[in-house]
Design an enzyme around this catalytic site. Structure first.
Site, PDB file in Angstrom:
ATOM      1  N   ARG A 179      -9.732  -1.547  -3.873  1.00  0.00           N
ATOM      2  CA  ARG A 179      -8.859  -0.398  -4.167  1.00  0.00           C
ATOM      3  C   ARG A 179      -7.393  -0.805  -4.232  1.00  0.00           C
ATOM      4  O   ARG A 179      -6.569  -0.088  -4.796  1.00  0.00           O
ATOM      5  CB  ARG A 179      -9.055   0.676  -3.107  1.00  0.00           C
ATOM      6  CG  ARG A 179      -8.617   0.227  -1.724  1.00  0.00           C
ATOM      7  CD  ARG A 179      -8.956   1.211  -0.646  1.00  0.00           C
ATOM      8  NE  ARG A 179      -8.420   2.531  -0.924  1.00  0.00           N
ATOM      9  CZ  ARG A 179      -8.619   3.580  -0.152  1.00  0.00           C
ATOM     10  NH1 ARG A 179      -9.355   3.457   0.942  1.00  0.00           N
ATOM     11  NH2 ARG A 179      -8.111   4.736  -0.451  1.00  0.00           N
ATOM     12  N   ASP A 200      -6.185  -0.761   5.117  1.00  0.00           N
ATOM     13  CA  ASP A 200      -4.980   0.065   5.158  1.00  0.00           C
ATOM     14  C   ASP A 200      -3.968  -0.458   6.185  1.00  0.00           C
ATOM     15  O   ASP A 200      -2.763  -0.400   5.967  1.00  0.00           O
ATOM     16  CB  ASP A 200      -5.326   1.534   5.430  1.00  0.00           C
ATOM     17  CG  ASP A 200      -6.370   1.689   6.526  1.00  0.00           C
ATOM     18  OD1 ASP A 200      -6.755   0.674   7.139  1.00  0.00           O
ATOM     19  OD2 ASP A 200      -6.791   2.830   6.766  1.00  0.00           O
ATOM     20  N   ASP A 206      -8.802   8.413  -0.603  1.00  0.00           N
ATOM     21  CA  ASP A 206     -10.209   8.299  -0.238  1.00  0.00           C
ATOM     22  C   ASP A 206     -10.975   9.393  -0.971  1.00  0.00           C
ATOM     23  O   ASP A 206     -10.434  10.449  -1.272  1.00  0.00           O
ATOM     24  CB  ASP A 206     -10.391   8.505   1.273  1.00  0.00           C
ATOM     25  CG  ASP A 206      -9.968   7.282   2.066  1.00  0.00           C
ATOM     26  OD1 ASP A 206      -9.827   6.201   1.458  1.00  0.00           O
ATOM     27  OD2 ASP A 206      -9.762   7.410   3.289  1.00  0.00           O
ATOM     28  N   ASP A 219     -12.964  11.551  -0.007  1.00  0.00           N
ATOM     29  CA  ASP A 219     -13.199  12.836   0.658  1.00  0.00           C
ATOM     30  C   ASP A 219     -11.931  13.483   1.209  1.00  0.00           C
ATOM     31  O   ASP A 219     -12.002  14.346   2.066  1.00  0.00           O
ATOM     32  CB  ASP A 219     -14.232  12.649   1.777  1.00  0.00           C
ATOM     33  CG  ASP A 219     -13.854  11.505   2.701  1.00  0.00           C
ATOM     34  OD1 ASP A 219     -12.789  10.894   2.469  1.00  0.00           O
ATOM     35  OD2 ASP A 219     -14.608  11.219   3.637  1.00  0.00           O
ATOM     36  N   ARG A 225      14.741 -17.512  -9.857  1.00  0.00           N
ATOM     37  CA  ARG A 225      15.356 -16.313  -9.303  1.00  0.00           C
ATOM     38  C   ARG A 225      16.864 -16.481  -9.254  1.00  0.00           C
ATOM     39  O   ARG A 225      17.367 -17.572  -9.013  1.00  0.00           O
ATOM     40  CB  ARG A 225      14.835 -16.061  -7.887  1.00  0.00           C
ATOM     41  CG  ARG A 225      13.471 -15.444  -7.905  1.00  0.00           C
ATOM     42  CD  ARG A 225      12.846 -15.565  -6.577  1.00  0.00           C
ATOM     43  NE  ARG A 225      12.495 -16.957  -6.362  1.00  0.00           N
ATOM     44  CZ  ARG A 225      11.364 -17.334  -5.786  1.00  0.00           C
ATOM     45  NH1 ARG A 225      10.505 -16.451  -5.350  1.00  0.00           N
ATOM     46  NH2 ARG A 225      11.110 -18.607  -5.623  1.00  0.00           N
ATOM     47  N   ARG A 250     -10.422  -1.542  14.813  1.00  0.00           N
ATOM     48  CA  ARG A 250      -9.069  -1.498  14.261  1.00  0.00           C
ATOM     49  C   ARG A 250      -8.055  -2.117  15.218  1.00  0.00           C
ATOM     50  O   ARG A 250      -7.101  -2.751  14.785  1.00  0.00           O
ATOM     51  CB  ARG A 250      -8.715  -0.076  13.843  1.00  0.00           C
ATOM     52  CG  ARG A 250      -9.559   0.318  12.613  1.00  0.00           C
ATOM     53  CD  ARG A 250      -9.459   1.742  12.229  1.00  0.00           C
ATOM     54  NE  ARG A 250      -8.262   2.113  11.503  1.00  0.00           N
ATOM     55  CZ  ARG A 250      -8.048   1.899  10.212  1.00  0.00           C
ATOM     56  NH1 ARG A 250      -8.934   1.261   9.484  1.00  0.00           N
ATOM     57  NH2 ARG A 250      -6.942   2.318   9.633  1.00  0.00           N
TER      58      ARG A 250
END
Ligand SMILES: *[C@@H]1O[C@H](CO)[C@@H](O)[C@H](O)[C@H]1NC(C)=O
Ligand SMILES: *[C@@H]1O[C@H](CO)[C@@H](O)[C@H](O)[C@H]1NC(C)=O
Ligand SMILES: *[C@@H]1O[C@H](CO)[C@@H](O)[C@H](O)[C@H]1NC(C)=O
Length: 726
Positions: A530, A635, A546, A548, A419, A679
């Site tokens: 995903r 998520d 998602d 839906d 780098r 969660r």
């Protein structure tokens, strides 16, 4: 009434927008301001673009090296070329840690170092895979008077079958030598090992081979770590005091002259340099005439307040060259003025300290006030910002110090793919840039804006199907979603990640129209699938959905348009927040509608594909397994990872009124009340594994009616949304 409401909405949107706009065009507007004319951003854009131009600046000095008759390289002649075996490092950069010898258990500080490496992606338990080796014998404190001092080090080390005269070993050390001369050698022959050592002098430092460490306290956090104290950039940035120091002085012996002379400069007005003679048990026996007066003066000032209210802070040497002051001052955003002749600064191989610190000469102490007064306001601001950047990126925890050390060696091993210094010295720093992803900087989301490069103009829609069955009819949400995506101006292809236990439909049953549709069935059916990089994803943007969600084509296009302006962030619709819950003594996750949010769910959000790489390959250990065991929280993890790197919140887009919530999370409320509890548990697990919560709160909401439009001219750009919303 209706009109009134409209204007109110218009006004509040304007307010939000201008907030976002000014935040974003921070530097742009600064440049237009006369005061800021000299202020450049952290790194020059040109630096980032032309890596090779600045590469020769690296301090790999190619000195002539010699080998004596026995084929042994003298200590001072060790370089990577003659003391390091590059052939061990042709694959990934892996680190082997020796098993702990129960007869000589490591100190708590060294135990942290070992744990950090063992929990990291660098670790391998197979020595044949390792590029470098780290001893489990504690070498941190080589002061013979210390209780952590390990006796008979050399025979112990030579008994290790992998020692190989220290080749490819890194030896960590904070203290060496003892009263009265504090010699820099460790009291045993380190052979060909690389020394990662605090308080190292330029004289003994083997350029391009050893690594200088900052001195850190026993209480320095293992992971996470507190952020720098600077939370706003006032201009001009002068504070109450110009120059400050508060610390011990030694009265006699090595390193004492510097601190003993500080009182000459102390004037109580803008220069506050106070010392105490009180330390050790016998200080009274050695005290000099000034001690009582100094001690009284010392007690008048609070250290913390002094640090925060001073523009420059003195960092004089202690008995050894390095001092704790260095890190303390950096965190406080006080520009360090170094008084330690001959000290090789921490990570000097990659950090350009001239951007954040000043050197003074111990012999010319009286010149220090003039020197700091000659630094103009824009330089001060720039240096102060740079102190924060360096602190946050490389020093705020032992983990960062250890990772930086390893990455410096990794960069040497990669040689031509190392780098650039611009990457090390700008945000978000070298630890956030994984060259396995790409060595072309515009492939990383956080450089695009400063380079003035736009991300690629299309997105890949990635739809996660967790519950769907084979029967796909025109009323199935997935069917409708795909239809809406297919009408989008910006979509390149649609990838359906099928983790449902039912068999997937054939691709031609999915109504993509002219947009290619691919169904991917991950063998493990993991909910993390995903977020995995996939060779079919060739656009910078991933639109994560998602099965839906009910987004219109306009909403998809709008989200993508906003994302192109903020390509490093997660940009999307359903937002969530977290807060500390005193009653539960823990973090709490909430989907309640509040003013602020800290997460945007990836059920309907756009993010850069680099974050997939980070999620899959760079997640600190334990985080991914939490997701897979709970089958939840992927998520939340994504939000953690992105915020940890960019230190900014995600961006929420406003939603149509009649849909309370697009996310499939709404469904959970009915089917599984434990979902929310889970969660919160995730939130706490992640926070404890990372050592902190990197999430940031935000109030910004971007609205399609006004986004970057000339309002009067183009109000009708996103027609569909307006119709549905009113
Ligand atoms: C000094 O710092 C403290 C703590 O940050 C702050 O409360 C105080 O207002 C500051 N004083 C001055 C004069 O800046
Ligand atoms: C501040 O100092 C720097 C470096 O000495 C110089 O390049 C710059 O022009 C100065 N800026 C102002 C506004 O005087
Ligand atoms: C960088 O990415 C590679 C995979 O591409 C991964 O194996 C490696 O562990 C990552 N490096 C770090 C330091 O996370």
């Amino acid at each position: 009434m209706q009109a009134k409401k409209r204007y109110l909405l218009l006004f509040s949107c304007c307010a939000f927008l201008s907030f976002g706009y000014f935040g974003y065009h921070h530097f742009k507007s600064q440049r237009q301001n006369r005061w800021y004319q000299q202020l450049s951003s952290y790194s020059d854009d040109a630096d980032i673009l032309h890596d090779e131009d600045i590469y020769p600046n690296r301090k790999f000095r190619s000195r002539r090296t010699s080998v004596d008759r026995d084929g042994l390289v003298p200590f001072s002649e060790c370089r990577m070329e003659n003391c390091f075996d590059f052939s061990r490092c042709t694959r990934d950069f892996k680190v082997y840690v020796y098993p702990i010898d129960d007869n000589v258990p490591p100190s708590s500080s060294y135990m942290k170092v070992l744990n950090i490496i063992q929990d990291s992606n660098y670790h391998t338990s197979d020595p044949s895979q390792a590029c470098v080796f780290v001893l489990s014998l504690d070498t941190l404190d080589r002061d013979t008077l210390s209780k952590d001092y390990v006796r008979n080090m050399l025979p112990r080390i030579q008994r290790l079958p992998l020692w190989n005269n220290g080749q490819n070993h890194i030896i960590f050390n904070l203290y060496s030598g003892t009263w009265p001369d504090y010699a820099e050698d460790l009291g045993f022959d380190v052979g060909k090992a690389i020394l990662a050592k605090a308080s190292i002098s330029i004289e003994n430092f083997r350029q391009g081979f050893d690594i200088s460490l900052p001195l850190f306290h026993k209480t320095h956090p293992e992971r996470g770590g507190e952020e720098g104290f600077l939370d706003s950039n006032k201009f001009p940035g002068t504070k109450k005091y110009l120059l400050a120091f508060k610390g011990k002085r030694y009265v006699y012996g090595i390193g004492s002259e510097t601190r003993n002379s500080l009182y000459h400069l102390h004037n109580e007005r803008d220069i506050v340099l106070v010392t105490t003679c009180k330390h050790g048990e016998s200080w009274k026996d050695h005290k000099d005439d000034r001690c009582d007066h100094d001690n009284a003066e010392y007690d008048r000032y609070d250290y913390e307040v002094l640090l925060r209210n001073s523009t420059f802070c003195l960092v004089p040497r202690g008995r050894r060259l390095g001092s704790f002051r260095f890190l303390e001052v950096m965190q406080a955003g006080c520009v360090p003025v170094l008084l330690a002749n001959g000290w090789e600064l921490p990570f000097s191989e990659v950090i350009d300290w001239s951007r954040s610190a000043l050197w003074a000469d111990e012999r010319l102490l009286l010149q220090v006030p003039d020197m700091v007064r000659s630094i103009n306001a824009s330089q001060i601001l720039q240096m102060r910002q740079q102190t924060q950047l360096m602190w946050n990126q490389y020093f705020s925890s032992i983990q960062k110090i250890v990772f930086s050390t390893l990455e410096i060696v990794a960069d040497r091993v990669r040689r031509h793919r190392a780098r650039s210094l611009a990457v090390w010295n700008s945000s978000p720093g070298a630890l956030a840039v994984n060259l396995s992803f790409s060595d072309y900087l515009p492939h990383f989301p956080f450089y695009l804006t400063s380079l003035g490069i736009s991300p690629s103009p299309r997105y890949t829609a990635v739809i996660s199907v967790t519950h769907g069955g084979t029967g796909l009819t025109q009323t199935t949400p997935l069917y409708k979603l795909v239809k809406n995506i297919a009408r989008s101006k910006f979509v390149e292809k649609i990838i359906v990640v099928w983790t449902s236990s039912q068999a997937p439909p054939t691709e031609n049953r999915i109504p993509g129209g002219s947009v290619p549709v691919h169904v991917v069935v991950p063998p493990d059916r993991s909910i993390s699938a995903r977020h995995r990089p996939h060779p079919l994803i060739t656009t910078d943007a991933v639109f994560s959905l998602d099965e839906d969600v009910t987004l219109t084509t306009d909403e998809l296009d709008f989200a993508f348009t906003v994302w192109r302006t903020f390509p490093e962030r997660i940009v999307g619709y359903p937002a969530r927040s977290h807060h500390w819950d005193d009653a539960k003594a823990g973090w709490s996750y909430t989907s309640r509608w509040t003013n602020s949010y800290s997460m945007v769910l990836t059920g309907a959000a756009v993010y850069h594909r680099y974050w997939q790489h980070v999620y899959t390959h760079q997640s600190p250990s334990g985080l991914l397994s939490t997701v897979s065991t709970t089958k939840n929280c992927d998520d939340i993890l994504m939000n953690f990872l992105v915020s940890a790197v960019i230190r900014r919140p995600p961006i929420k887009l406003t939603q149509r009124k009649q849909y309370k919530d697009y996310s499939s999370e709404a469904r959970w409320v009915w089917t599984d009340p434990s979902h929310f509890h889970q969660r919160s548990v995730c939130l706490n697990t992640f926070a404890s594994l990372l050592g902190h919560i990197p999430l940031k709160h935000s109030n910004l909401r971007l609205d399609p009616v006004l986004f970057k439009d000339k309002v009067s001219m183009q109000r009708k750009k996103y027609r569909q949304i307006e119709k549905i919303g009113s």
